[in-house]
Write a protein that holds these residues in place. Structure first.
Motif, mmCIF file in Angstrom:
data_model
loop_
_atom_site.group_PDB
_atom_site.id
_atom_site.type_symbol
_atom_site.label_atom_id
_atom_site.label_comp_id
_atom_site.label_asym_id
_atom_site.label_seq_id
_atom_site.Cartn_x
_atom_site.Cartn_y
_atom_site.Cartn_z
ATOM 1 N N TYR A 10 0.919 -1.275 -0.013
ATOM 2 C CA TYR A 10 0.159 0.089 -0.076
ATOM 3 C C TYR A 10 0.920 1.410 -0.085
ATOM 4 C CZ TYR A 10 -4.469 -2.268 0.266
ATOM 5 O OH TYR A 10 -5.572 -2.943 0.283
ATOM 6 N N GLU B 94 -2.460 5.107 0.422
ATOM 7 C CA GLU B 94 -3.897 4.676 0.578
ATOM 8 C C GLU B 94 -4.460 3.789 -0.378
ATOM 9 O OE1 GLU B 94 -6.687 7.106 2.951
ATOM 10 O OE2 GLU B 94 -4.777 8.834 2.723
ATOM 11 N N GLU B 95 -3.534 3.384 -1.345
ATOM 12 C CA GLU B 95 -4.034 2.491 -2.293
ATOM 13 C C GLU B 95 -3.214 1.536 -2.451
ATOM 14 O OE1 GLU B 95 -6.637 5.666 -5.099
ATOM 15 O OE2 GLU B 95 -5.235 4.190 -5.935
ATOM 16 N N GLU B 96 -3.722 0.167 -2.991
ATOM 17 C CA GLU B 96 -3.235 -1.006 -3.255
ATOM 18 C C GLU B 96 -2.364 -0.875 -4.529
ATOM 19 O OE1 GLU B 96 -4.949 -4.969 -2.739
ATOM 20 O OE2 GLU B 96 -4.228 -5.276 -4.768
ATOM 21 N N ARG B 97 -0.956 -0.929 -4.303
ATOM 22 C CA ARG B 97 0.044 -0.569 -5.508
ATOM 23 C C ARG B 97 0.452 -1.737 -6.322
ATOM 24 N NH1 ARG B 97 5.035 3.474 -4.946
ATOM 25 N NH2 ARG B 97 5.963 2.046 -3.410
#
Lengths: 111, 105
Positions: free
Chosen positions: A49, A52-55
């Motif tokens: 992450y 705040e995003e799944e990379r």
């Protein structure tokens, strides 16, 4: 600096239940990665992450999900637990593309 | 398939002997490789990375793109080097299965 902290240290759950594991990154780090380590195996990448995003995601089913909060801390959620989910779950933080700093892990036992 | 292979699960040497922990990788692009170490009752920690080309605790590792290897070497092993060593490919966050090194007195 406490480094990467994970909670709880140990957890016992029953098959079919859901679990949430928590991780606070090292101060100044903005990226959190989660790994599963079965006994005698190397760490297996679950996901990472950033902002705040799944990379990035490894080869884990959708039962494994996560979240990163504005303060960079993170949670790993596992639904519909299976016996095979028993493992040590490691959290690692990093500053963008730098090396990983690991926590001590959460030992999950599914009965 | 992309992978990181550490062919030896266990490696035992005597103090003062040279040691080499093998790591082979498979990656189609330009690899970023690391060695991590876990001493007894401690957390996994970075030992060295190929980009920095440094020597840490007497260990070095050279990236050989022709042989797709990143072996970890130390000319004279010490008892305190006994630990679990993992090779890692940062590009896809992949770790090898690890090699347990034991240095005997």
């Amino acid at each position: 600096d406490a480094g990467v902290t994970q909670s709880p240290t140990h957890l016992i759950k029953t098959r079919g239940q859901q679990v949430t594991l928590r991780c606070s990154p090292k101060s100044g780090h903005d990226t959190v990665s989660w790994y599963q380590q079965a006994l005698g195996q190397g760490p297996q990448f679950i996901f990472q992450y950033y902002e705040e995003e799944e990379r990035q995601r490894g080869n884990f089913p959708d039962r494994f999900s996560g979240h990163q909060f504005p303060n960079y801390s993170s949670e790993l959620n596992v639904n519909a637990l299976l016996l095979g989910d028993s493992a040590l779950y490691l959290c690692a933080s990093s500053l963008s593309a730098s090396a990983l700093h690991f926590g001590n892990g959460t030992r999950l036992t599914v009965t | 398939a992309q992978r990181v292979t550490q062919p030896e699960k266990l490696l035992s040497v005597f103090k003062g002997a040279p040691v080499e922990l093998k790591c082979n990788y498979s990656y189609s692009g330009s690899p970023e490789l690391f060695w991590y170490v876990q001493y007894s009752r401690q957390r996994l920690q970075l030992l060295l990375r190929h980009i920095s080309r440094e020597s840490i605790k007497g260990f070095t590792a050279d990236l050989n793109k022709g042989e797709t290897s990143f072996h970890l070497k130390k000319p004279f092993a010490q008892e305190e080097d006994s630990a679990m060593y993992y090779c890692a490919l940062k590009n896809d966050m992949r770790f090898g299965a690890g090699t347990r090194l034991t240095v005997k007195p």
